[in-house]
Design a protein around this motif. Structure first.
Motif, PDB file in Angstrom:
ATOM      1  N   LEU A  89       7.173 -12.021   3.110  1.00 36.43           N
ATOM      2  CA  LEU A  89       7.138 -10.642   3.575  1.00 36.43           C
ATOM      3  C   LEU A  89       6.923  -9.723   2.375  1.00 36.43           C
ATOM      4  O   LEU A  89       7.519  -9.922   1.319  1.00 36.43           O
ATOM      5  CB  LEU A  89       8.438 -10.279   4.278  1.00 36.43           C
ATOM      6  N   MET A  90       6.101  -8.704   2.552  1.00 40.46           N
ATOM      7  CA  MET A  90       5.793  -7.796   1.450  1.00 40.46           C
ATOM      8  C   MET A  90       5.850  -6.343   1.915  1.00 40.46           C
ATOM      9  O   MET A  90       5.360  -6.020   2.993  1.00 40.46           O
ATOM     10  CB  MET A  90       4.388  -8.074   0.897  1.00 40.46           C
ATOM     11  N   ASP A  91       6.436  -5.490   1.081  1.00 42.58           N
ATOM     12  CA  ASP A  91       6.296  -4.050   1.270  1.00 42.58           C
ATOM     13  C   ASP A  91       4.941  -3.620   0.734  1.00 42.58           C
ATOM     14  O   ASP A  91       4.535  -4.025  -0.362  1.00 42.58           O
ATOM     15  CB  ASP A  91       7.388  -3.293   0.510  1.00 42.58           C
ATOM     16  N   ARG A  92       4.236  -2.790   1.513  1.00 42.02           N
ATOM     17  CA  ARG A  92       2.963  -2.266   1.033  1.00 42.02           C
ATOM     18  C   ARG A  92       3.190  -1.148   0.008  1.00 42.02           C
ATOM     19  O   ARG A  92       4.290  -0.581  -0.065  1.00 42.02           O
ATOM     20  CB  ARG A  92       2.127  -1.747   2.207  1.00 42.02           C
ATOM     21  N   PRO A  93       2.185  -0.796  -0.793  1.00 38.61           N
ATOM     22  CA  PRO A  93       2.375   0.189  -1.865  1.00 38.61           C
ATOM     23  C   PRO A  93       2.929   1.522  -1.378  1.00 38.61           C
ATOM     24  O   PRO A  93       2.454   2.100  -0.401  1.00 38.61           O
ATOM     25  CB  PRO A  93       0.955   0.356  -2.424  1.00 38.61           C
ATOM     26  N   GLY A  94       3.959   1.986  -2.077  1.00 36.61           N
ATOM     27  CA  GLY A  94       4.578   3.259  -1.764  1.00 36.61           C
ATOM     28  C   GLY A  94       5.623   3.202  -0.682  1.00 36.61           C
ATOM     29  O   GLY A  94       6.349   4.182  -0.457  1.00 36.61           O
ATOM     30  N   LEU A  95       5.752   2.073   0.013  1.00 38.33           N
ATOM     31  CA  LEU A  95       6.690   1.933   1.121  1.00 38.33           C
ATOM     32  C   LEU A  95       7.714   0.857   0.800  1.00 38.33           C
ATOM     33  O   LEU A  95       7.431  -0.067   0.034  1.00 38.33           O
ATOM     34  CB  LEU A  95       5.927   1.606   2.409  1.00 38.33           C
TER      35      LEU A  95
END
Length: 322
Positions: A89-95
């Motif tokens: 699972l990854m957070d997208r940039p800025g979030l």
């Protein structure tokens, strides 16, 4: 008189920034990173790995939509996948807890990370944790990033869930135009962070899930105050506001896609309508198989998580991974 107005304005600005800071401090305290921080040339990427150990099962990367973070997948869905996949699972940039790319940082900077830039960053983070050719799932805006990933980087298969994939008519409305601008991002967003009431947040969540209801505890699990941080609101607004021309450009390359693609999309989705996105994409790309979900809205992975699990299994089987 002018001096009094200037003093009042200064007080209001100070109050707004203080209240926004208090809300952000609460979010940071209550919703700490749940995974590891991977450094990609100085940009921090938040990655949570669940399920099977490396090499024991197919790698599955999951990319969340607008205004979200990786917790969107951990209320129910990720646990259903843990026995069969190495879930990344990854957070997208800025979030969430992933930083913005350096060239897009700044309160008065209205530029945003393109789907291709996001895919590049997240692909390189996936490489660092040993996932060179994963199945990539994207929900909503994350679907556009998943498509950019497949266009530019190795992937075994795609699973697109209520995904943005095609140009759409009309505009996104004045709120995105305003908050996605340099002035709106610098001036209006602090007011939202500081003063937006919780009842408005709850109403927004219900509208996203309509015609279904959000699962019990969803807002508390997601951590909506993470999204209401000033830098995250700017990133989200700018990314959504600038998405359309990138979708237009990406569409011109869809004929290069030959990997297995599974789409699931609710017929009652009014945010990313199936007839504008999934149905058109399935006609354009021969390797795409569409499953329409009658009367389901924009959040099928949460209102019917097993349907998403089944789509992932089909993608893995078509890719020769099961």
């Amino acid at each position: 008189m002018l001096l009094s107005l200037l003093v009042l304005l200064a007080v209001m600005i100070a109050l707004t920034q203080w209240r926004a800071g208090q809300r952000e401090a609460r979010a940071i305290r209550d919703f700490l990173p749940v995974g590891q921080i991977v450094d990609v040339d100085g940009t921090q990427v938040h990655v949570q790995i669940l399920g099977q150990p490396k090499g024991a099962a197919p790698d599955l990367v999951m990319l969340h939509g607008a205004s979200g973070n990786l917790r969107d997948f951990t209320l129910d869905l990720a646990a259903r996948l843990a026995e069969d996949y190495r879930v990344i699972l990854m957070d997208r940039p800025g979030l969430g807890w992933t930083a913005r790319l350096p060239q897009h940082i700044g309160a008065w900077n209205a530029s945003s990370e393109t789907p291709s830039e996001q895919a590049e960053l997240l692909y390189r983070a996936a490489q660092q944790v040993g996932a060179d050719r994963p199945i990539v799932l994207g929900h909503s805006y994350g679907g556009a990033v998943a498509l950019a990933w497949a266009l530019d980087h190795p992937a075994a298969a795609l699973v697109l869930v209520a995904a943005v994939s095609e140009p759409w008519p009309g505009s996104l409305g004045w709120t995105y135009r305003m908050t996605g601008s340099a002035a709106g991002g610098a001036l209006a967003i602090p007011l939202v962070t500081a003063f937006l009431p919780e009842r408005f947040v709850a109403a927004s969540i219900e509208s996203i899930f309509a015609p279904q209801q959000a699962p019990d505890g969803y807002a508390e699990h997601l951590g909506t105050d993470l999204t209401l941080r000033r830098t995250s609101m700017r990133a989200n607004a700018q990314q959504v506001n600038s998405l359309l021309p990138h979708i237009v450009a990406m569409q011109q390359r869809y004929d290069t896609l030959s990997l297995p693609i599974e789409l699931i999309h609710g017929t009652a989705d009014t945010i990313v309508p199936a007839h504008i996105h999934a149905e058109v994409f399935a006609r354009e790309v021969p390797s795409a198989v569409l499953t329409l979900m009658p009367d389901i809205g924009h959040m099928p992975h949460l209102v019917d998580p097993q349907a998403t699990v089944d789509a992932i299994h089909r993608a893995a089987q078509r890719a020769g991974l099961r």
